[in-house]
Design a protein around this motif. Structure first.
Motif, PDB file in Angstrom:
ATOM      1  N   TRP A 138     -12.401   5.776  11.287  1.00 29.13           N
ATOM      2  CA  TRP A 138     -11.069   5.387  10.813  1.00 29.13           C
ATOM      3  C   TRP A 138     -11.121   4.470   9.595  1.00 29.13           C
ATOM      4  CZ3 TRP A 138     -11.908   5.098  16.282  1.00 29.13           C
ATOM      5  CH2 TRP A 138     -11.202   6.045  17.042  1.00 29.13           C
ATOM      6  N   ARG A 139     -10.248   4.751   8.656  1.00 32.55           N
ATOM      7  CA  ARG A 139      -9.971   3.814   7.563  1.00 32.55           C
ATOM      8  C   ARG A 139      -8.948   2.799   8.072  1.00 32.55           C
ATOM      9  NH1 ARG A 139      -9.965   4.701   1.991  1.00 32.55           N
ATOM     10  NH2 ARG A 139     -10.136   6.956   2.403  1.00 32.55           N
ATOM     11  N   LEU A 140      -9.215   1.529   7.906  1.00 26.99           N
ATOM     12  CA  LEU A 140      -8.318   0.490   8.401  1.00 26.99           C
ATOM     13  C   LEU A 140      -7.223   0.209   7.387  1.00 26.99           C
ATOM     14  CD1 LEU A 140     -10.930  -2.020   9.876  1.00 26.99           C
ATOM     15  CD2 LEU A 140      -9.707  -0.184  11.049  1.00 26.99           C
ATOM     16  N   VAL A 141      -5.971   0.374   7.814  1.00 23.79           N
ATOM     17  CA  VAL A 141      -4.815   0.077   6.968  1.00 23.79           C
ATOM     18  C   VAL A 141      -3.843  -0.771   7.771  1.00 23.79           C
ATOM     19  CG1 VAL A 141      -5.037   2.129   5.525  1.00 23.79           C
ATOM     20  CG2 VAL A 141      -3.705   2.249   7.624  1.00 23.79           C
ATOM     21  N   ALA A 142      -3.036  -1.538   7.085  1.00 28.78           N
ATOM     22  CA  ALA A 142      -2.078  -2.416   7.759  1.00 28.78           C
ATOM     23  C   ALA A 142      -0.743  -2.339   7.038  1.00 28.78           C
ATOM     24  CB  ALA A 142      -2.586  -3.851   7.792  1.00 28.78           C
ATOM     25  N   ILE A 143       0.318  -2.638   7.772  1.00 29.41           N
ATOM     26  CA  ILE A 143       1.669  -2.607   7.211  1.00 29.41           C
ATOM     27  C   ILE A 143       2.343  -3.941   7.486  1.00 29.41           C
ATOM     28  CG2 ILE A 143       2.781  -1.652   9.299  1.00 29.41           C
ATOM     29  CD1 ILE A 143       4.492   0.083   7.392  1.00 29.41           C
ATOM     30  N   ASP A 144       3.094  -4.408   6.509  1.00 33.19           N
ATOM     31  CA  ASP A 144       3.826  -5.665   6.692  1.00 33.19           C
ATOM     32  C   ASP A 144       4.882  -5.766   5.599  1.00 33.19           C
ATOM     33  OD1 ASP A 144       4.574  -7.963   7.929  1.00 33.19           O
ATOM     34  OD2 ASP A 144       2.799  -9.131   7.413  1.00 33.19           O
ATOM     35  N   GLY A 145       5.766  -6.743   5.747  1.00 30.61           N
ATOM     36  CA  GLY A 145       6.847  -6.924   4.789  1.00 30.61           C
ATOM     37  C   GLY A 145       6.918  -8.338   4.270  1.00 30.61           C
ATOM     38  N   THR A 146       7.624  -8.500   3.162  1.00 29.12           N
ATOM     39  CA  THR A 146       7.837  -9.807   2.573  1.00 29.12           C
ATOM     40  C   THR A 146       9.129  -9.761   1.765  1.00 29.12           C
ATOM     41  OG1 THR A 146       6.802 -11.587   1.292  1.00 29.12           O
ATOM     42  CG2 THR A 146       6.575  -9.350   0.431  1.00 29.12           C
ATOM     43  N   VAL A 147       9.532 -10.886   1.198  1.00 30.63           N
ATOM     44  CA  VAL A 147      10.719 -10.937   0.348  1.00 30.63           C
ATOM     45  C   VAL A 147      10.389 -11.689  -0.935  1.00 30.63           C
ATOM     46  CG1 VAL A 147      12.385 -10.807   2.240  1.00 30.63           C
ATOM     47  CG2 VAL A 147      11.555 -13.045   1.503  1.00 30.63           C
ATOM     48  N   PRO A 191      -5.890   4.995  -1.989  1.00 28.32           N
ATOM     49  CA  PRO A 191      -6.927   4.186  -1.341  1.00 28.32           C
ATOM     50  C   PRO A 191      -8.174   4.109  -2.220  1.00 28.32           C
ATOM     51  CG  PRO A 191      -5.949   5.731   0.219  1.00 28.32           C
ATOM     52  CD  PRO A 191      -5.428   6.111  -1.134  1.00 28.32           C
ATOM     53  N   LEU A 192      -8.833   2.966  -2.198  1.00 27.00           N
ATOM     54  CA  LEU A 192     -10.006   2.749  -3.044  1.00 27.00           C
ATOM     55  C   LEU A 192     -11.323   2.881  -2.294  1.00 27.00           C
ATOM     56  CD1 LEU A 192      -8.810  -0.412  -5.034  1.00 27.00           C
ATOM     57  CD2 LEU A 192      -8.597   1.988  -5.702  1.00 27.00           C
ATOM     58  N   ALA A 193     -11.318   2.628  -0.997  1.00 26.70           N
ATOM     59  CA  ALA A 193     -12.567   2.509  -0.243  1.00 26.70           C
ATOM     60  C   ALA A 193     -13.351   3.817  -0.217  1.00 26.70           C
ATOM     61  CB  ALA A 193     -12.282   2.049   1.185  1.00 26.70           C
ATOM     62  N   THR A 194     -14.647   3.688  -0.422  1.00 24.88           N
ATOM     63  CA  THR A 194     -15.578   4.791  -0.236  1.00 24.88           C
ATOM     64  C   THR A 194     -16.325   4.557   1.078  1.00 24.88           C
ATOM     65  OG1 THR A 194     -17.406   3.672  -1.365  1.00 24.88           O
ATOM     66  CG2 THR A 194     -15.863   4.930  -2.731  1.00 24.88           C
ATOM     67  N   GLU A 195     -17.215   5.470   1.411  1.00 26.37           N
ATOM     68  CA  GLU A 195     -17.963   5.326   2.659  1.00 26.37           C
ATOM     69  C   GLU A 195     -18.805   4.052   2.680  1.00 26.37           C
ATOM     70  OE1 GLU A 195     -20.248   8.828   3.289  1.00 26.37           O
ATOM     71  OE2 GLU A 195     -18.503  10.133   3.622  1.00 26.37           O
ATOM     72  N   SER A 196     -19.185   3.563   1.495  1.00 16.98           N
ATOM     73  CA  SER A 196     -20.036   2.375   1.426  1.00 16.98           C
ATOM     74  C   SER A 196     -19.255   1.074   1.284  1.00 16.98           C
ATOM     75  CB  SER A 196     -21.013   2.510   0.251  1.00 16.98           C
ATOM     76  OG  SER A 196     -20.299   2.623  -0.979  1.00 16.98           O
ATOM     77  N   THR A 197     -17.924   1.138   1.225  1.00 19.18           N
ATOM     78  CA  THR A 197     -17.129  -0.081   1.075  1.00 19.18           C
ATOM     79  C   THR A 197     -17.170  -0.907   2.349  1.00 19.18           C
ATOM     80  OG1 THR A 197     -15.638   1.027  -0.481  1.00 19.18           O
ATOM     81  CG2 THR A 197     -14.864  -1.022   0.529  1.00 19.18           C
ATOM     82  N   GLN A 198     -17.660  -2.127   2.236  1.00 15.68           N
ATOM     83  CA  GLN A 198     -17.804  -2.983   3.405  1.00 15.68           C
ATOM     84  C   GLN A 198     -16.441  -3.421   3.939  1.00 15.68           C
ATOM     85  OE1 GLN A 198     -20.770  -6.149   2.985  1.00 15.68           O
ATOM     86  NE2 GLN A 198     -21.624  -5.104   1.191  1.00 15.68           N
ATOM     87  N   ILE A 204      -2.800  -2.189  -2.241  1.00 13.47           N
ATOM     88  CA  ILE A 204      -1.522  -1.735  -1.706  1.00 13.47           C
ATOM     89  C   ILE A 204      -1.338  -0.284  -2.146  1.00 13.47           C
ATOM     90  CG2 ILE A 204       0.977  -2.044  -1.787  1.00 13.47           C
ATOM     91  CD1 ILE A 204       0.445  -5.044  -2.162  1.00 13.47           C
ATOM     92  N   THR A 205      -1.288   0.616  -1.179  1.00 13.94           N
ATOM     93  CA  THR A 205      -1.283   2.046  -1.467  1.00 13.94           C
ATOM     94  C   THR A 205       0.092   2.693  -1.352  1.00 13.94           C
ATOM     95  OG1 THR A 205      -1.850   2.525   0.841  1.00 13.94           O
ATOM     96  CG2 THR A 205      -3.677   2.270  -0.706  1.00 13.94           C
ATOM     97  N   ALA A 206       1.054   1.990  -0.828  1.00 16.73           N
ATOM     98  CA  ALA A 206       2.419   2.502  -0.739  1.00 16.73           C
ATOM     99  C   ALA A 206       3.352   1.326  -0.527  1.00 16.73           C
ATOM    100  CB  ALA A 206       2.564   3.513   0.399  1.00 16.73           C
ATOM    101  N   ALA A 207       4.582   1.451  -0.988  1.00  9.22           N
ATOM    102  CA  ALA A 207       5.550   0.370  -0.822  1.00  9.22           C
ATOM    103  C   ALA A 207       6.958   0.942  -0.831  1.00  9.22           C
ATOM    104  CB  ALA A 207       5.391  -0.682  -1.928  1.00  9.22           C
ATOM    105  N   ALA A 208       7.862   0.225  -0.208  1.00 11.72           N
ATOM    106  CA  ALA A 208       9.282   0.561  -0.220  1.00 11.72           C
ATOM    107  C   ALA A 208      10.054  -0.738  -0.371  1.00 11.72           C
ATOM    108  CB  ALA A 208       9.690   1.288   1.061  1.00 11.72           C
TER     109      ALA A 208
END
Length: 405
Positions: free
Chosen positions: A138-147, A124-131, A189-193
């Motif tokens: 909470w740090r906001l993260v999301a998950i989704d898929g593509t092809v 993750p890149l965000a620091t406390e000051s990252t808008q 993108i901090t993780a992928a499978a």
């Protein structure tokens, strides 16, 4: 023909090849040579230094190949060595490797070093000051898929499979499925499978949940559903905010002052007896948007955050829109970096996986560059252009002075 120095230049006394002095700009900044070497060594891919394409150089070549998507192998090699007709500590001639030689070197390297390298740098890149990166604690993260479309070789078709049309006709290209975890505030993108098309997004998602922490709030759409998946995602202490399918039964157990209510979810086989329920908080809402058709069925979100004072329903409903940030990140990866409607170039499953990891690494490097620039100028990362940033990264590769990888 042996190299001859220009008047005033001194030919250095060394046998080092030009292939060991590739200028890669942003790539060597993001992926230092010693880090690349560790990834190569961890996978048992060490090679001899005097070869034209040692493993470290092949890693950088794959990264450059993904940065300059659409360019041929030999052109990518030329771009990497642009302007290096004479380099300090280099002597002798150097010939751009042939496409066949590069293909063999990529096959020998395999996908594992790129995958290991991604696991080491994709933080993750965000620091406390990252808008835009945080909601409360909470740090906001999301998950989704593509092809991704891959070349129509026998090996790719057999391993990855291809989608069916509505008439069950044969589609043009096999596809590799990728599920990613992204930081909403930075698009990193901090993780992928990844896996064959026949592997569902929820199955691949399970490989990513170990990267979640207690300070994360994970946003997901209706494709990620089910009690077992919900519990797996929350096992590490992360909180969840997922949209749920409209037909799912959510009995109201307790009404809360903010309009949300407590309910429980169960497995499909337990929907009648409900012997092993999981308590969730439900938020229902509709969108009052004149530009959209009237909405008959409300949106329904479920969350592990049961305290309505810590996260009011109205705020969570508005917050769910941040899930689209991962859609944007995947669009950057597929449309602007890889190229619109472009097919990956690798004709073997190992090459496809190697190429996907290369694209993910390049995307993370560009997003790191953008976040650093935003932090220095006090801007929101969303105010910066990904297209301009990738153009800058490409210019750096061809213009930066030689750096020994």
């Amino acid at each position: 023909m042996p190299w001859m120095p220009r008047p005033g230049q001194i030919k250095p006394e060394t046998d080092e090849r030009l292939s060991d002095r590739i200028a890669v700009g942003l790539l060597t900044r993001s992926f230092p040579p010693e880090l690349v070497d560790r990834a190569v060594a961890e996978c048992g891919r060490e090679g001899q230094r005097n070869r034209l394409l040692p493993p470290r150089v092949v890693v950088y070549f794959v990264l450059a190949m993904c940065l300059f998507s659409g360019q041929g192998y030999e052109e990518v090699a030329r771009l990497l060595t642009h302007g290096l007709a004479w380099a300090q500590r280099w002597s002798g001639s150097w010939q751009v490797p042939t496409t066949a030689a590069i293909s063999r070197a990529r096959a020998k390297l395999g996908p594992e070093p790129l995958k290991v390298l991604f696991g080491q740098v994709a933080k993750p890149l965000a620091t406390e000051s990252t808008q835009g990166a945080w909601y409360g604690r909470w740090r906001l993260v999301a998950i989704d898929g593509t092809v991704f479309d891959v070349p129509d070789s026998q090996e790719n078709a057999a391993y990855f499979g291809r989608p069916k049309t509505h008439r069950t006709a044969r589609c043009a290209f096999p596809q590799v499925r990728v599920v990613a975890l992204a930081e909403c505030g930075t698009h990193a993108i901090t993780a992928a499978a990844l896996g064959p098309l026949t592997t569902s997004e929820p199955v691949l998602a399970r490989e990513l949940f170990g990267r979640l922490g207690a300070d994360d709030l994970l946003l997901a759409d209706r494709g990620f559903t089910g009690l077992e998946l919900w519990r797996a995602a929350a096992a590490g202490g992360a909180d969840l905010l997922w949209r749920i399918r409209s037909h799912q039964v959510l009995p109201a157990r307790e009404e809360l002052p903010d309009g949300s209510y407590l309910s429980d979810i169960v497995t499909a086989r337990d929907h009648r007896k409900r012997t092993d329920p999981e308590t969730v908080r439900v938020i229902e809402y509709t969108l009052n948007d004149p530009g959209r058709p009237e909405q008959e069925i409300p949106y329904r979100l479920i969350t592990t955050v049961l305290d309505h004072e810590a996260a009011p329903a109205l705020e969570l409903a508005a917050l769910y829109n941040q899930r689209w940030e991962i859609e944007t990140a995947l669009d950057e990866l597929k449309t602007h970096q890889r190229g619109p409607a472009e097919v990956l170039r690798s004709r073997s499953p190992g090459g496809v996986e190697q190429e996907v990891w290369g694209h993910l690494l390049v995307h993370h490097a560009i997003r790191t560059l953008m976040h650093d620039a935003a932090q220095q100028t006090g801007l929101d990362t969303d105010q910066l252009s990904f297209i301009r940033s990738i153009r800058l990264a490409r210019r750096q590769v061809t213009a930066q002075a030689a750096f020994s990888p």
